[in-house]
Enzyme design. Structure first.
Site, PDB file in Angstrom:
ATOM      1  N   GLU A  60      68.300  71.602  84.380  1.00  0.00           N
ATOM      2  CA  GLU A  60      67.125  72.476  84.463  1.00  0.00           C
ATOM      3  C   GLU A  60      67.386  73.872  83.939  1.00  0.00           C
ATOM      4  O   GLU A  60      66.589  74.426  83.188  1.00  0.00           O
ATOM      5  CB  GLU A  60      66.600  72.559  85.910  1.00  0.00           C
ATOM      6  CG  GLU A  60      65.616  71.474  86.279  1.00  0.00           C
ATOM      7  CD  GLU A  60      66.279  70.126  86.518  1.00  0.00           C
ATOM      8  OE1 GLU A  60      67.526  70.091  86.620  1.00  0.00           O
ATOM      9  OE2 GLU A  60      65.555  69.117  86.601  1.00  0.00           O
ATOM     10  N   HIS A 129      61.685  67.842  97.681  1.00  0.00           N
ATOM     11  CA  HIS A 129      60.617  67.369  96.797  1.00  0.00           C
ATOM     12  C   HIS A 129      59.244  67.741  97.345  1.00  0.00           C
ATOM     13  O   HIS A 129      58.275  67.024  97.128  1.00  0.00           O
ATOM     14  CB  HIS A 129      60.690  65.841  96.610  1.00  0.00           C
ATOM     15  CG  HIS A 129      61.903  65.373  95.877  1.00  0.00           C
ATOM     16  ND1 HIS A 129      63.153  65.371  96.439  1.00  0.00           N
ATOM     17  CD2 HIS A 129      62.064  64.894  94.614  1.00  0.00           C
ATOM     18  CE1 HIS A 129      64.035  64.902  95.567  1.00  0.00           C
ATOM     19  NE2 HIS A 129      63.397  64.613  94.447  1.00  0.00           N
TER      20      HIS A 129
END
Lengths: 325, 321
Positions: A60, A129
């Protein structure tokens, strides 16, 4: 009018923008042939190929920093994080580079980068998440922060985001992604900083964000049976924030409740409340109230998860309490 | 081997950096520079040798020690000095200072106060150029300190898997601020790390401008030809303190500093030009005098430049208001 899901609406906006502008490309994990974990890029790989639908390693920081450099040199990256939680590995690139680049360069560089990801609590996704994080980004100078609640807004705001020369966080609540709604055909852009009045009313104002919008409207529809006339405002963008529409509503109703899944301390509700006190104090007939998700990491177990999110009963009670003030 | 004219141009470019840096050091002592000032003295051969192959539309991304990269990429001494003086005429109009030098018009895409991001941004420039099917290249300059940062690993891997037209130029000056590279790195070399990423890599003497020039020439050709990125380790040394005004002791010896001064890239190149009869002493003295004048003019320009207007402070946060 035809109906699309929220995701289909953004896909339509992305597809037509990519067809017109060859400098747009998408990066992310599984957004190529697979079409994205949340179907955000279905069908685009076959149309635009692997360079414009670019699968990435789980890297990322790497691909966000890379997209910053790409945005500085003539292309328009779209970063698809899948779950927004993964953006945090790239936080330094976002805050120190992407948000500040235009300022550092005295406006000679642009930063047309669109950062999208699924946010929000639900489906026992647990704490890595389920994050939303938009108050953090709205706090910082340099970001546009978009939190659409319905499919037609998702399409129009996505189009605006793809045309923006500023970095845009486009945050899609997981519980909304497969909701259906009427979506106009063809391209259209909804400007940032314009709230939508999701429901008109005159007794109190609810400012609801993301997944809380439909929930709040449903609660207010039910309360109407008891003669309560509540207005629901969906800011649509947190930065810029359309305070004008909120102040106008409060001047009519005199009562304000802010419903937001994200944390209360230093949050969006705190900012809205402060601005209303600052600019609309004389319009208030009652204290401003906030209803937020609990200030804890997101738990896994369904009953625990349910306990931290504002539910319709909580919203109804908050409205009744506000009206009783 | 560069042509004669190019040989003198390399000499002139190194002097522009050296004299500007020495001027900045004096100005810092006089209080004319308001924040940090990391000079590039001793490392001039690297920016000079690499940027000699770059066009204005190639994109350079640099570090906190970036004055030399900006100057070699075509930002004028006037704009650099004025920026450090905090003036409206500086290359970032007073918003950046020493660590944030920008002039995208000549491909100077910025220096950064954070170690590592330049590696990723140069990778991104490579991605743009590949997507747009141009033959431009992206170049990252960074120190040995960045090599132990995750950005190095992620950036090199991404550039390798997509064969991006990017140069990764590591200026290994042996210390990350004051922490020795020999202490902080499990692998004491940078130039042998390319194969770990499936990438060409090499080590050169960073104090030898011709060695840097030749390595960069091949790497730029490789990038422009679509054959992918290159990692170049340039072994060098900064002979001044990490930052002007900082105590420069406790981590390296005076003997070490003096030994590296003996390998000064400008002195060495001056001697090489004379020995090989590429230039006579008068020619070199003429270049020295011209550059001295240029830098004196830059200092005077900066000192007499206006301050930025305080009411412009909120401009440029966004492209669109």
């Amino acid at each position: 009018m035809r109906e699309l899901t929220y995701v289909e609406a953004t896909l339509e906006a992305l597809d037509s923008a990519m067809a017109r502008d060859p400098s747009i490309f998408v990066v992310g994990e599984g957004i190529g042939e697979r079409g994205g974990n949340f179907n955000t890029t279905v069908g685009l790989y076959d149309k635009y190929g692997p360079e414009r639908l670019c699968d990435t390693p789980i890297s990322e920081r790497g691909f966000v920093g890379m997209c910053a450099g790409a945005a500085m040199t003539g292309t328009r990256p779209v970063v698809d994080f899948m779950f927004l939680d993964f953006i945090l590995d790239a936080f330094g690139e976002l805050v120190n580079q992407i948000a500040k680049m235009q300022y550092m360069s005295s406006g000679r560089l642009k930063m047309p980068i669109l950062l999208r990801g699924a946010i929000g609590i639900g489906h026992s996704a647990a704490t890595h998440h389920s994050g939303s994080y938009y108050p953090i980004f709205a706090h910082l100078p340099g970001f546009r922060v978009v939190v659409p609640a319905i499919p037609s807004d998702a399409k129009g705001l996505f189009t605006t985001a793809l045309q923006s020369d500023d970095p845009v966080l486009f945050l899609e609540h997981k519980s909304l992604l497969f909701n259906r709604g009427e979506v106009p055909e063809g391209e259209y852009a909804i400007p940032f900083g314009q709230a939508r009045i999701a429901r008109e009313g005159s007794d109190c104002t609810l400012v609801a964000i993301g997944s809380m919008v439909d929930k709040s409207v449903a609660v207010c529809d039910k309360l109407a049976e008891d003669g309560v006339s509540a207005e629901v405002i969906d800011p649509r963008t947190i930065a810029p924030l359309d305070m004008e529409t909120i102040l106008e509503s409060v001047s009519k109703t005199g009562r304000l409740l802010i419903v937001d899944e994200t944390f209360q301390p230093c949050g969006v509700g705190a900012e809205i409340a402060a601005q209303v006190i600052d600019q609309g104090f004389d319009d208030l007939d009652a204290p401003i109230r906030r209803l937020n998700g609990a200030h804890v990491p997101t738990p896994y177990s369904p009953p625990l998860e349910l306990a931290i999110v504002p539910e319709p009963d909580d919203i109804e009670q908050s409205v009744r309490d506000l009206l009783a003030e | 081997m560069p042509q004669s004219e190019q040989l003198l141009s390399l000499y002139r470019q190194m002097l522009i950096i050296r004299y500007t840096e020495e001027q900045l050091a004096r100005s810092h002592q006089m209080g004319l520079i308001h924040g940090a000032c990391h000079t590039y003295v001793g490392e001039e051969a690297i920016a000079t040798g690499v940027c000699a192959h770059l066009r204005p539309d190639d994109a350079v991304f640099s570090t906190h020690r970036g004055h030399g990269h900006a100057l070699a990429k075509g930002v004028s001494p006037r704009e650099v000095v004025a920026e450090l003086f905090g003036r409206a005429t500086g290359c970032s109009q007073g918003r950046g200072g020493s660590m944030h030098l920008f002039k995208p018009e000549v491909g100077m895409m910025g220096t950064s106060g954070i170690v590592g991001p330049c590696i990723l941004q140069a990778t991104g420039a490579g991605y743009s150029f590949k997507l747009l099917k141009s033959d431009q290249v992206g170049v990252a300059f960074f120190g040995d300190g960045a090599v132990n940062n995750g950005a190095f690993h992620e950036g090199l891997n991404l550039a390798s898997i997509w064969k991006l037209p990017t140069l990764f130029v590591c200026e290994n000056n042996l210390y990350a601020t004051e922490v020795p590279f020999s202490y902080s790195s499990g692998n004491p070399h940078v130039g042998n790390r390319g194969p770990a990423y499936g990438m060409e890599s090499l080590t050169v003497d960073g104090n030898d401008v011709l060695a840097v020039y030749e390595a960069a020439e091949e790497a730029v050709q490789r990038a422009r030809g679509g054959e992918g990125p290159t990692l170049i380790e340039c072994r060098t040394y900064r002979t001044r303190a990490h930052s002007e005004g900082m105590r420069d002791a406790g981590y390296r010896t005076q003997e070490e500093v003096e030994a590296w001064k003996e390998r000064d890239p400008i002195t060495r190149y001056n001697e090489w030009l004379l020995e090989n009869e590429e230039a006579g002493p008068e020619t070199l003295a003429g270049i020295e005098a011209e550059v001295k004048e240029m830098v004196a003019d830059a200092e005077e320009f900066a000192r007499n430049s206006p301050w930025p207007e305080p009411d412009t402070v909120s401009e440029h946060v966004f492209n669109q208001r």
